[in-house]
Write a protein that holds these residues in place. Sequence first.
Motif, PDB file in Angstrom:
ATOM      1  N   THR A 146      95.214 -21.204 -45.882  1.00  0.00           N
ATOM      2  CA  THR A 146      94.446 -20.650 -46.996  1.00  0.00           C
ATOM      3  C   THR A 146      93.558 -21.745 -47.570  1.00  0.00           C
ATOM      4  OG1 THR A 146      96.189 -21.268 -48.522  1.00  0.00           O
ATOM      5  CG2 THR A 146      96.285 -19.049 -47.603  1.00  0.00           C
ATOM      6  N   ASP A 147      92.717 -21.359 -48.534  1.00  0.00           N
ATOM      7  CA  ASP A 147      91.871 -22.355 -49.177  1.00  0.00           C
ATOM      8  C   ASP A 147      92.717 -23.417 -49.862  1.00  0.00           C
ATOM      9  OD1 ASP A 147      89.555 -21.225 -48.309  1.00  0.00           O
ATOM     10  OD2 ASP A 147      89.276 -19.981 -50.101  1.00  0.00           O
TER      11      ASP A 147
ATOM     12  N   GLN B  49      73.368 -19.557 -46.312  1.00  0.00           N
ATOM     13  CA  GLN B  49      73.569 -20.999 -46.412  1.00  0.00           C
ATOM     14  C   GLN B  49      74.957 -21.400 -45.958  1.00  0.00           C
ATOM     15  OE1 GLN B  49      72.378 -22.408 -50.362  1.00  0.00           O
ATOM     16  NE2 GLN B  49      70.722 -23.299 -49.175  1.00  0.00           N
TER      17      GLN B  49
ATOM     18  N   TYR C 151      82.254 -24.355 -41.396  1.00  0.00           N
ATOM     19  CA  TYR C 151      81.919 -23.671 -42.649  1.00  0.00           C
ATOM     20  C   TYR C 151      83.143 -23.164 -43.397  1.00  0.00           C
ATOM     21  CZ  TYR C 151      82.593 -19.285 -40.092  1.00  0.00           C
ATOM     22  OH  TYR C 151      83.136 -18.256 -39.367  1.00  0.00           O
ATOM     23  N   ALA C 152      84.279 -23.056 -42.690  1.00  0.00           N
ATOM     24  CA  ALA C 152      85.478 -22.544 -43.350  1.00  0.00           C
ATOM     25  C   ALA C 152      85.956 -23.479 -44.463  1.00  0.00           C
ATOM     26  CB  ALA C 152      86.591 -22.321 -42.335  1.00  0.00           C
TER      27      ALA C 152
ATOM     28  N   LEU D 251      77.842 -17.298 -38.160  1.00  0.00           N
ATOM     29  CA  LEU D 251      77.367 -18.493 -37.468  1.00  0.00           C
ATOM     30  C   LEU D 251      77.101 -18.209 -35.990  1.00  0.00           C
ATOM     31  CD1 LEU D 251      76.878 -21.592 -37.712  1.00  0.00           C
ATOM     32  CD2 LEU D 251      79.160 -21.860 -36.807  1.00  0.00           C
TER      33      LEU D 251
ATOM     34  N   THR E  81      84.117 -24.484 -46.837  1.00  0.00           N
ATOM     35  CA  THR E  81      83.222 -24.345 -47.985  1.00  0.00           C
ATOM     36  C   THR E  81      83.942 -24.221 -49.333  1.00  0.00           C
ATOM     37  OG1 THR E  81      81.662 -23.271 -46.485  1.00  0.00           O
ATOM     38  CG2 THR E  81      81.183 -23.117 -48.839  1.00  0.00           C
ATOM     39  N   PRO E  82      84.837 -23.222 -49.513  1.00  0.00           N
ATOM     40  CA  PRO E  82      85.435 -23.099 -50.850  1.00  0.00           C
ATOM     41  C   PRO E  82      86.287 -24.307 -51.235  1.00  0.00           C
ATOM     42  CG  PRO E  82      85.890 -21.159 -49.496  1.00  0.00           C
ATOM     43  CD  PRO E  82      85.311 -22.179 -48.597  1.00  0.00           C
TER      44      PRO E  82
ATOM     45  N   ASP F  34      77.777 -27.272 -40.997  1.00  0.00           N
ATOM     46  CA  ASP F  34      77.491 -25.836 -40.820  1.00  0.00           C
ATOM     47  C   ASP F  34      77.540 -25.000 -42.085  1.00  0.00           C
ATOM     48  OD1 ASP F  34      77.044 -26.086 -38.194  1.00  0.00           O
ATOM     49  OD2 ASP F  34      78.882 -25.155 -37.499  1.00  0.00           O
ATOM     50  N   SER F  35      77.494 -25.647 -43.235  1.00  0.00           N
ATOM     51  CA  SER F  35      77.492 -24.856 -44.461  1.00  0.00           C
ATOM     52  C   SER F  35      76.792 -25.651 -45.546  1.00  0.00           C
ATOM     53  CB  SER F  35      78.913 -24.514 -44.878  1.00  0.00           C
ATOM     54  OG  SER F  35      78.890 -23.753 -46.063  1.00  0.00           O
ATOM     55  N   VAL F  36      76.589 -24.999 -46.682  1.00  0.00           N
ATOM     56  CA  VAL F  36      75.932 -25.676 -47.788  1.00  0.00           C
ATOM     57  C   VAL F  36      76.833 -25.631 -49.006  1.00  0.00           C
ATOM     58  CG1 VAL F  36      73.961 -25.648 -49.356  1.00  0.00           C
ATOM     59  CG2 VAL F  36      73.634 -25.117 -46.934  1.00  0.00           C
TER      60      VAL F  36
ATOM     61  N   ASN G  19      77.142 -19.377 -44.363  1.00  0.00           N
ATOM     62  CA  ASN G  19      77.628 -18.627 -43.210  1.00  0.00           C
ATOM     63  C   ASN G  19      78.872 -17.809 -43.518  1.00  0.00           C
ATOM     64  OD1 ASN G  19      75.775 -19.256 -41.105  1.00  0.00           O
ATOM     65  ND2 ASN G  19      76.611 -21.321 -41.105  1.00  0.00           N
TER      66      ASN G  19
ATOM     67  N   LYS H 169      94.933 -25.392 -39.609  1.00  0.00           N
ATOM     68  CA  LYS H 169      95.570 -24.549 -38.618  1.00  0.00           C
ATOM     69  C   LYS H 169      95.275 -23.085 -38.908  1.00  0.00           C
ATOM     70  CE  LYS H 169     100.209 -24.610 -40.620  1.00  0.00           C
ATOM     71  NZ  LYS H 169      99.901 -25.226 -41.889  1.00  0.00           N
TER      72      LYS H 169
END
Lengths: 344, 377
Positions: free
Chosen positions: A80-81, B170, A104-105, A171, A107-108, A126-128, B172, A76
């Motif tokens: 936070t991460d 990578q 991508y959000a 993005l 990622t962390p 959408d991320s690596v 973004n 939502k």
Amino acid sequence: MRRVSTIAVAGIATAALAFSVTACGSSSEEGSKDAGIGLAYDVGGRGDHSFNDSAAKGYDKALKDFDVKGKELTAKDGDTDADRYDKLASLAEAGYNPVVGVGYAWTPSLTKAAKKYKDTDFAIVDSVVEAKNVASLVSAEHEGSYLAGVAAGLKTKSNKVGFIGGTDSALIKKFAGGFQQGLKDTNPKASLDVQWVQVGSAKGFGMPDRGKDIAEGMLSNKVDVIFSAAGGSGAGAIEATAGKKGTWSIGVDGDQYYDKGLAQYKNTILTSMVKTVDGSVYDFIKSVIKDKKPESGVQSYDLKRGGVSLSYSGGFINDIKPKIEAAKKKIVDGQIKVNDTYKD
Amino acid sequence: MKKLDKERVLLAVAAPVLALAAAFVLTALVLLATGKEPFNAFGIMFDYGVKADSQVYILNKATTYYLAGLSVAIGFRMNLFNIGVDGQYRLAAFFAAVVGGALKLPGLVQIPLIILVAMLVGAMWASIAGLLKVYRGVSEVISTIMLNSLSGILISYLLVDGRLADLDKQTNIVATDPLPSSSHFFTFPAGGGLDPIWGFIVVAALAGVGFWFLLGRTRFGFDLRAVGRSESAAQASGVNVKRMVLTSMLLSGAMAGLIGMPTLLNDTHQFTSDFPTGIGFTGIAIALLGRNNPVGIALAAVLWGFLERGANRLEFEGYDKEIVGVMQGVIVLCVVIAYELVRRYGLKRQQQRVGAELAAQARADKGIDKTETEVPA
């Protein structure tokens, strides 16, 4: 003030007691294995007519094809991460495998979860994320958007074209950069008006009314083709172009010509820049559940692999198909190198 | 007097208890209306919320919320509605991250420097609204809301690859340079593979003590509360109201600057495009719930963290995740209503007592009169 200190002492004592009593309590970890597929959407979730829905499509197909169960969670606004990690960890704890983070959000949080749950196969869209048990499903949005730019350059009569991005994130700038290049390469006379629904906030993906306002502003400036990469806000832009004769919108992510929610506007949807998130998510799930050989590393869904494409639904761009296919070939062959960011 | 105090304590406690109970019942009704079993949901939230890793999560989250609540409360205490805490803390955290990422000093110097930058930026951003109010009579509600928007746009402009941030193609993700590891704030290990508890909780606690001391034990605090009660009365008694407005706006902004610090110094160590948003607004709810009192705000912050932790679990268990948002909204509404009801009740009681005392006195006087003048029946 004495009264305050009494309450203070009572409050602190209660809080301290509550925490110390349970401080040695168990951690929230428990669970079995093979519970099914875990899917974690980005803000907006299922029903956004766009990015998340595309992932949902792949997930639904996998549920049916492999006859497994699954669980969907949604991030939502303002998470936070730690919140995101909690969602991924709950899925992994409960034995969901694979677990997919859409957007991508993640990622962390997914990096952290993959480190902790080494037996779970993760994927991120959408991320690596570099880890053995993570597949990174990335698309070449800029390449597909280049083709959308070609179509816009050929179809515009006023030589004014618009781009509406949900937010000015890296993005979305991939979409804008490719679109701009395709437009300029095809029609050097055309000008491009780039606007963001909401600067600096992912809220811009869920504001169809703002999308409509921006599109109407563009239309009154004689713009006649508008490409929106703005999630749910794009629906507003599509509605606006349907209200003015001779103007076109270009859809995004899914083939919006077939979107039931947009059916009444479909005759003004020139084409859609289709990003097959459904395909990449489905492929990944299949590799884990059916093939038992989980994908890992970067899985690049580019124009060559069919990860992005331009749709011909409605037949509005059939007349310019040869030119689009020619541009596509040049990108696939490497003759055209498409910008992957937009600079204003 | 002693007896009166006891009653006031009772009333002070009654309001939040009443509010929470009412919120509990209303949420249960909402859950029932959606066809879900309410007590099971509360059970899930409680069971999950008291687990060890949940406690760490709640404490860390409450640290941020506590600072947000304090920041809003400073304004509330003098009837100043700083709605701009949201923009202030984001801008402050952004510049603090930029400065922190650019320097490589020993932690002992750099950490205070980062915090100082954040407080200064927060205070300066808030001062715009303060100056506008003092010299141009612009309502701080309007100006701070607009400043929120502006700070978002400013960050967006600067948080771009090649300006004050770098883009990782990578992932973004656009982010400022990470802080050197010497600038990571200390943490309390929680053991057992759990995440550590953020050390910034100590700073938050100190901020709470500072808040209590400043407002409750100094001349400045007295003036501030006096202005909050009645501007004209304060002015008449020699308080420089304009200066008070400006100072408290600056203080509120400086406190807002701290809000992003636990996240920056203890968690992300850099400012990214998805740095938490909206905490300033959460702070308003928490300040209301905590009655602008440093201890009350702490309890409210912990409660808020607990509810959000529970929300994550409820979604997993198949409940609508929005239910906790409903619960939070209902709690705030109930709190406002309950406080007002209790305040009126207290006032009425006081009036009755004073009335009774006066009546008794009058009766006594009358009694004396009677004996003296012998009024005919």
